[in-house]
Enzyme design. Sequence first.
Site, PDB file in Angstrom:
ATOM      1  N   GLU A  98     -54.101  27.462  -9.374  1.00 26.74           N
ATOM      2  CA  GLU A  98     -53.632  28.704  -8.802  1.00 26.74           C
ATOM      3  C   GLU A  98     -52.561  28.443  -7.843  1.00 26.74           C
ATOM      4  OE1 GLU A  98     -56.633  31.974  -8.243  1.00 26.74           O
ATOM      5  OE2 GLU A  98     -55.107  32.995  -6.098  1.00 26.74           O
ATOM      6  N   SER A 114     -59.089  30.672  -3.570  1.00 20.94           N
ATOM      7  CA  SER A 114     -59.125  29.656  -4.482  1.00 20.94           C
ATOM      8  C   SER A 114     -58.279  28.993  -5.368  1.00 20.94           C
ATOM      9  CB  SER A 114     -59.317  30.822  -5.618  1.00 20.94           C
ATOM     10  OG  SER A 114     -60.907  31.983  -5.456  1.00 20.94           O
ATOM     11  N   ARG A 157     -52.439  35.910 -12.203  1.00 18.69           N
ATOM     12  CA  ARG A 157     -51.417  35.197 -11.218  1.00 18.69           C
ATOM     13  C   ARG A 157     -50.630  34.115 -11.274  1.00 18.69           C
ATOM     14  NH1 ARG A 157     -55.089  37.950  -9.216  1.00 18.69           N
ATOM     15  NH2 ARG A 157     -56.974  37.195  -8.728  1.00 18.69           N
TER      16      ARG A 157
HETATM   17  C1  LIG Z   1     -59.149  33.441   2.398  1.00 14.87           C
HETATM   18  C2  LIG Z   1     -58.519  33.278   1.156  1.00 14.87           C
HETATM   19  C3  LIG Z   1     -58.084  34.701   0.564  1.00 14.87           C
HETATM   20  C4  LIG Z   1     -58.018  34.703  -0.449  1.00 14.87           C
HETATM   21  N1  LIG Z   1     -58.320  35.454  -1.202  1.00 14.87           N
HETATM   22  C5  LIG Z   1     -56.924  35.463  -2.117  1.00 14.87           C
HETATM   23  C6  LIG Z   1     -57.826  36.944  -3.448  1.00 14.87           C
HETATM   24  O1  LIG Z   1     -59.145  37.549  -3.405  1.00 14.87           O
HETATM   25  N2  LIG Z   1     -56.410  37.073  -4.416  1.00 14.87           N
HETATM   26  C7  LIG Z   1     -55.790  35.952  -4.575  1.00 14.87           C
HETATM   27  O2  LIG Z   1     -54.608  37.201  -5.375  1.00 14.87           O
HETATM   28  N3  LIG Z   1     -55.262  35.452  -3.758  1.00 14.87           N
HETATM   29  C8  LIG Z   1     -56.135  35.434  -2.641  1.00 14.87           C
HETATM   30  N4  LIG Z   1     -55.708  34.752  -1.489  1.00 14.87           N
HETATM   31  C9  LIG Z   1     -54.035  33.385  -2.532  1.00 14.87           C
HETATM   32  C10 LIG Z   1     -53.293  33.975  -1.478  1.00 14.87           C
HETATM   33  O3  LIG Z   1     -53.521  35.051  -0.083  1.00 14.87           O
HETATM   34  C11 LIG Z   1     -52.426  35.120  -2.626  1.00 14.87           C
HETATM   35  O4  LIG Z   1     -51.874  34.073  -3.719  1.00 14.87           O
HETATM   36  C12 LIG Z   1     -51.241  35.710  -1.244  1.00 14.87           C
HETATM   37  O5  LIG Z   1     -50.447  36.648  -2.225  1.00 14.87           O
HETATM   38  C13 LIG Z   1     -50.137  34.923  -0.735  1.00 14.87           C
HETATM   39  O6  LIG Z   1     -48.867  35.800  -0.370  1.00 14.87           O
HETATM   40  P1  LIG Z   1     -48.565  34.437   0.358  1.00 14.87           P
HETATM   41  O7  LIG Z   1     -47.456  35.658   1.873  1.00 14.87           O
HETATM   42  O8  LIG Z   1     -49.196  33.547   1.823  1.00 14.87           O
HETATM   43  O9  LIG Z   1     -47.826  33.199  -0.065  1.00 14.87           O
HETATM   44  P2  LIG Z   1     -47.094  32.184  -0.245  1.00 14.87           P
HETATM   45  O10 LIG Z   1     -48.857  30.997   0.228  1.00 14.87           O
HETATM   46  O11 LIG Z   1     -46.145  32.140   1.871  1.00 14.87           O
HETATM   47  O12 LIG Z   1     -46.643  31.761  -1.296  1.00 14.87           O
HETATM   48  C14 LIG Z   1     -46.914  31.624  -2.374  1.00 14.87           C
HETATM   49  C15 LIG Z   1     -46.032  31.165  -3.284  1.00 14.87           C
HETATM   50  O13 LIG Z   1     -45.059  32.814  -3.457  1.00 14.87           O
HETATM   51  C16 LIG Z   1     -43.534  31.915  -2.863  1.00 14.87           C
HETATM   52  N5  LIG Z   1     -42.893  33.463  -2.220  1.00 14.87           N
HETATM   53  C17 LIG Z   1     -43.384  34.083  -0.895  1.00 14.87           C
HETATM   54  N6  LIG Z   1     -42.547  35.012  -0.716  1.00 14.87           N
HETATM   55  C18 LIG Z   1     -42.121  34.825  -1.240  1.00 14.87           C
HETATM   56  C19 LIG Z   1     -41.003  36.249  -1.909  1.00 14.87           C
HETATM   57  N7  LIG Z   1     -40.583  36.526  -0.616  1.00 14.87           N
HETATM   58  N8  LIG Z   1     -40.255  36.397  -2.587  1.00 14.87           N
HETATM   59  C20 LIG Z   1     -40.184  35.050  -3.534  1.00 14.87           C
HETATM   60  N9  LIG Z   1     -41.007  34.075  -3.333  1.00 14.87           N
HETATM   61  C21 LIG Z   1     -42.119  33.770  -2.342  1.00 14.87           C
HETATM   62  C22 LIG Z   1     -43.579  30.752  -2.362  1.00 14.87           C
HETATM   63  O14 LIG Z   1     -42.920  30.270  -2.334  1.00 14.87           O
HETATM   64  C23 LIG Z   1     -44.775  30.445  -2.912  1.00 14.87           C
HETATM   65  O15 LIG Z   1     -44.178  29.652  -4.173  1.00 14.87           O
HETATM   66  C24 LIG Z   1     -56.285  33.727  -0.600  1.00 14.87           C
HETATM   67  C25 LIG Z   1     -56.072  32.592   0.452  1.00 14.87           C
HETATM   68  C26 LIG Z   1     -56.906  32.384   1.078  1.00 14.87           C
HETATM   69  C27 LIG Z   1     -56.738  31.731   2.002  1.00 14.87           C
END
Ligand SMILES: Cc1cc2nc3c(=O)[nH]c(=O)nc-3n(C[C@H](O)[C@H](O)[C@H](O)COP(=O)(O)OP(=O)(O)OC[C@H]3O[C@@H](n4cnc5c(N)ncnc54)[C@H](O)[C@@H]3O)c2cc1C
Length: 298
Positions: A291, A221, A172
């Site tokens: 995380e 998580s 992660r």
């Molecule tokens: C119900 C639920 C289930 C989930 N299950 C999982 C799972 O099974 N496995 C898992 O790993 N995660 C899981 N997650 C967490 C999350 O969905 C992941 O980490 C996802 O990849 C985050 O993507 P995001 O676009 O929402 O990022 P954001 O939350 O918008 O950003 C996360 C980080 O990435 C940075 N970021 C965003 N876009 C960019 C970019 N273009 N370039 C550089 N940095 C950037 C942001 O600044 C921040 O630091 C879950 C979340 C929820 C709500």
Amino acid sequence: MENIETIQKMVKGNLRKNVSLKEYNTWKVGGKAEYFFEPKNLDDLITFLKNVNKKNVTFLGNGSNVLIRDGGINGFVICLKSSLNNYKLKQNNEFIFEAGLSCMKIAQITARENFTGLEFLCGIPGSLGGALAMNAGCYGGNVWEYVTSVDLIDKKGNILKKTKEDFKIGYRKINLDKDLFFISATFSLKENLLKNSSSIIKEYLKDRRSKQPTGQPSCGSVFKNPENSHAASLIDSLGLKEYKIGGAQVSKKHANFIISNKTASSLDIENLIEYIQKKVYEKKKIYLETEVKFIGTN
Ligand SMILES: Cc1cc2nc3c(=O)[nH]c(=O)nc-3n(C[C@H](O)[C@H](O)[C@H](O)COP(=O)(O)OP(=O)(O)OC[C@H]3O[C@@H](n4cnc5c(N)ncnc54)[C@H](O)[C@@H]3O)c2cc1C
């Protein structure tokens, strides 16, 4: 930096001031972005960054792994999810996906095109940019496993290419320079001779629904699993399921999920996170690392 009215005239996308970020994260909490920009396309993003290069810049994907603090975010928040969501399938089994595409879409596209490897992305409610930044994964897969190279943009609007080998990729996390942001990634996938990606996706989604509070606001998580242990079972073993602070509560269904209700503040969630960390450390001598990323000010 040009003044904001001048920049507004230069770009085609949506640039707004004092935008509530509650609708831009899956916990539905947090303060305002001083400026919020949704570029129309890559050229628009470049134009924008070339003209605001002295300001604070935060990239937001789908906000599914961030706790945006109640004081909001100073400077510019750039959200790619309504643009930069195209893809290309090249002849050599390589896909190029733009960073604003949702993980779900990527799982569906690759399944439809009959390639295997990325089915696990189906239940991750984030964008590709966020998934790359977090090295998102589940069901034994993680997003960087299939990446060969990425295109990035820096704060000044310059584009650069890096290969997977340029990064240290961990559980992660990856070592991304704080001034660099993903705009697309190339994946190398295998054809799916069994043609079973759609049924794998269905199984994964069913499994998630049975184990996670999928219909409630959360960030997935909250804590990383410590070595040789599970954050959820540690929290559960201390009887903390359903423990509440303000509008934030440990989920009854999955102890590593914190769910929020309509009255929750970001501070409620942060206080609950700290409370869990304190209790787990007191009783188990294990520090639970988050995380989830904290962004903005209190
Ligand atoms: C119900 C639920 C289930 C989930 N299950 C999982 C799972 O099974 N496995 C898992 O790993 N995660 C899981 N997650 C967490 C999350 O969905 C992941 O980490 C996802 O990849 C985050 O993507 P995001 O676009 O929402 O990022 P954001 O939350 O918008 O950003 C996360 C980080 O990435 C940075 N970021 C965003 N876009 C960019 C970019 N273009 N370039 C550089 N940095 C950037 C942001 O600044 C921040 O630091 C879950 C979340 C929820 C709500």
